[in-house]
Scaffold this motif. Structure first.
Motif, PDB file in Angstrom:
ATOM      1  N   TRP A   1       0.828  -1.195   0.000  1.00  0.00           N
ATOM      2  CA  TRP A   1       0.000   0.000   0.000  1.00  0.00           C
ATOM      3  C   TRP A   1       0.871   1.257   0.000  1.00  0.00           C
TER       4      TRP A   1
ATOM      5  N   PHE B   1     -10.818  -7.787  -8.106  1.00  0.00           N
ATOM      6  CA  PHE B   1     -10.939  -7.394  -6.697  1.00  0.00           C
ATOM      7  C   PHE B   1     -12.288  -7.837  -6.138  1.00  0.00           C
TER       8      PHE B   1
ATOM      9  N   LEU C   1     -11.803   2.027  -5.527  1.00  0.00           N
ATOM     10  CA  LEU C   1     -11.270   0.858  -6.224  1.00  0.00           C
ATOM     11  C   LEU C   1     -11.142   1.071  -7.720  1.00  0.00           C
TER      12      LEU C   1
ATOM     13  N   VAL D   1      -3.711  -6.813  -2.918  1.00  0.00           N
ATOM     14  CA  VAL D   1      -4.967  -7.560  -2.977  1.00  0.00           C
ATOM     15  C   VAL D   1      -4.715  -9.051  -2.765  1.00  0.00           C
TER      16      VAL D   1
END
Lengths: 506, 106
Positions: A67, A344, A492, A97
């Protein structure tokens, strides 16, 4: 010759996961030797949960590292003299992810492994090693690293599929996955050799520069690489292993591999197509078109006749691979963004659906017949509601994230002029409603069997299922501006688009 | 000096024999050997191609040879896991015939 200026921060996500695997492996050895720990007696279940917690901590660190790299928006290579690993926003996002999916699988595994009396610490080490392989694969900008990552991902998963080694079905699942998986790896490797032969080097950049669409050797190499990946993403006609392996493997392993392997393989294929093959040659579009159409059709039709939930979900995952391939056929930024976004969402809904199957296993027995879901709404109303939510999300009914994901893919396809495939996709999604909704119908409208018993849901499972359900609902309503107290704004769709844009250099 | 075509031709033939072995043979050990044959055929191709490309971008290049070293390592790991799976299966069923692995179908 000077020592190259290595950038170790690129290795951070992979490093945390790999070190975590070693710690777990050693921890199991030392803890199982010791009788007491800090003055208290230790049991097998306690060791299992400690190892699971350790892996969760290391995976959380990896997510944090990924991240941070994504937020910084940097694009760093490990060795600037010879770039093989590149942590850019695309690989950072996908790594995060994948690590999240592994983390959820570890939390799901604690009670399940104890229930099935296969509470060995290697489980977590193998999950972490496979995750390290996936992170390596998505960060690769060289065929060598793609191959190493792919094998580091696959080999632990062969073992995991056979993890319940006293059960013949688990053995058989591992055997089938091993034979077909290593066959596919060999095919992929031969493709890589031919590509190396045409380009003269194995980096994506060199292959892009040296790729000659007229040369048969380059085309055969490209074809073999695509076939190798088609096995991994279980695209028809290379899907036959999927239902067998998914059914025979312990449910928690199925949950883990159905999600993470698919994300890693699709992301790597996307990177390969974007960086090494310079977008899509006209030939490849046709090939992917046929693969997508076959995959959507066969996956959905075969799912109709399944009587085993894990097999049904396996064919459903084949069908979803087909929808994802539509995004590849478009070859546009929107299409690739849609694929990434779909992956995702797929994480949460598929992990959730398999998570319910995991939660229902009790006393060494899996609960996997479709009929065994009859009357679940009476005895476990919460689980039944969650399963219904995941099923309608997988079917793509509005109000859930599955709908948004399908919508994004299909609208990108229509914009790119891929009309027939979109029509097939929409029609087959309608077909899919039949088999997805069979389970809610059984749960709510049938009486439970006389001897039906369902397991208690453990706290780890409840947490994972709750999180997946929340994600499916929230992203279904606010796909792009969900604001959470701690994490800030979750965008997202924008993230996927940003990273794809950078990947394609647009 | 052996021309490149011969090296690549031999590797293609070996690879085809490997594929045939995986598809036709029923004994797990032979299937494992055939997979090894496929990987080694690839190694031969990599070495051959490296001779075609001893220099890349003006600098001496060993990409193919390095790839072979990695493949050998991975193949060893793969065969270890494969034999482990075969042993687990054999303990439960006393047979290494893939035809009998038919609990899971359709």
């Amino acid at each position: 010759m000077s020592f190259p200026d290595l950038n170790f921060s690129v290795l951070a996500p992979i490093g945390f996961v790999a070190v975590g695997a070693m710690v777990v492996l050693m921890g199991e050895v030392f803890l199982s030797r010791a009788r007491t720990f800090l003055g208290r007696e230790i049991t097998e279940a306690w060791i299992g949960s400690m190892l699971a917690l350790t892996s969760i901590v290391f995976l959380a660190l990896a997510i944090y590292a990924a991240w941070a790299a994504f937020a910084a928006g940097s694009s760093a290579v490990f060795n600037p003299d010879n770039p093989m690993l590149r942590l850019d926003s695309f690989s950072a996002l996908v790594s995060g992810v994948i690590a999240l999916a592994s983390l959820l699988s570890c939390a799901l595994a604690i009670a399940y492994l104890a229930d099935l009396r296969i509470n060995h610490g290697e489980f977590y080490a193998l999950v972490l090693l496979a995750t390290a392989g996936m992170l390596l694969m998505v960060a690769a900008v060289d065929l060598l690293v793609v191959f190493l990552g792919l094998e580091l991902m696959s080999i632990p998963i062969y073992v995991l599929a056979g993890f319940d080694r006293r059960k013949l079905r688990s053995n058989e699942s591992a055997l089938k996955y091993f034979v077909i998986g290593s066959f596919a790896s060999a095919v992929l490797l031969y493709g890589m050799a031919l590509l190396y032969g045409t380009a003269g080097a194995t980096s994506f950049e060199a292959i892009r520069a040296g790729f000659d669409a007229e040369s048969p050797m380059a085309l055969i190499g490209l074809g073999l690489v695509v076939v190798g990946f088609a096995f991994k993403i279980s695209s028809v006609p290379f899907h036959q292993w999927t239902p067998d392996v998914y059914e025979g493997a312990p449910s928690v392993v199925t949950a883990f591999m159905s999600v993470t392997v698919k994300i890693a393989a699709f992301a790597t294929l996307m990177r390969l197509l974007a960086l090494a093959f310079g977008g899509l040659g006209a030939t490849l579009v046709d090939v992917l078109w046929v693969l997508a159409a076959l995959t959507i059709f066969v996956g959905n039709v075969m799912a109709i006749i399944q009587e085993n939930v894990k097999r049904l979900l396996a064919y459903s995952s084949v069908a979803h691979a087909g929808y994802l391939l539509i995004g590849f056929v478009t070859g546009t930024i929107e299409g690739y963004t849609a694929v990434l976004f779909y992956l995702f969402i797929y994480l949460f809904m598929n992990l959730g659906a398999f998570g319910v199957v995991v939660a229902l296993a009790h006393r060494g027995q899996e609960c996997e017949r479709v009929e065994s879901f009859a009357g679940l709404a009476r005895s476990r109303p919460g689980l039944a509601a969650l399963m219904t939510l995941f099923m309608i999300s997988l079917a793509g009914i509005p109000g859930t994230a599955g709908f948004i994901a399908k919508f994004v893919v299909f609208s990108a396809a229509v914009k790119a002029g891929v009309i027939w495939l979109t029509i097939l996709g929409v029609l087959m999604s309608v077909v899919s409603i039949y088999y997805y909704l069979r389970i809610p119908v059984l749960m709510y409208m049938k009486e439970p069997a006389e001897d039906a018993e369902f397991a208690e849901v453990s706290s780890g499972e409840a947490l994972v299922l709750g999180l997946c359900a929340a994600a499916v609902l929230c992203f279904g309503i606010l796909p792009n501006d969900l604001t959470l107290p701690l994490l800030g704004k979750l965008r997202l769709l924008d993230w996927a688009q940003e990273s794809v844009k950078l990947l394609l250099g647009a | 000096m052996v021309p490149l075509e011969h090296v690549i031709g031999l590797s293609a033939i070996l690879f085809a024999i490997g594929i045939l072995g995986v598809v036709v043979r029923r004994n797990l050990i032979v299937i494992l050997m055939s997979i090894e044959l496929m990987l080694n055929a690839t190694n031969l191709a990599f070495v051959g191609f490296n001779r075609m490309w001893p220099v890349f971008g003006g600098e001496p290049s060993l990409d193919g040879q390095v790839f072979v070293l990695m493949v050998i390592t991975v193949a060893a790991a793969e065969v270890a896991v494969g034999l482990g799976i075969v042993i687990a299966l054999f303990r439960n069923r006393d047979s290494v015939d893939v035809e009998e692995a038919s609990l899971l179908k359709w």
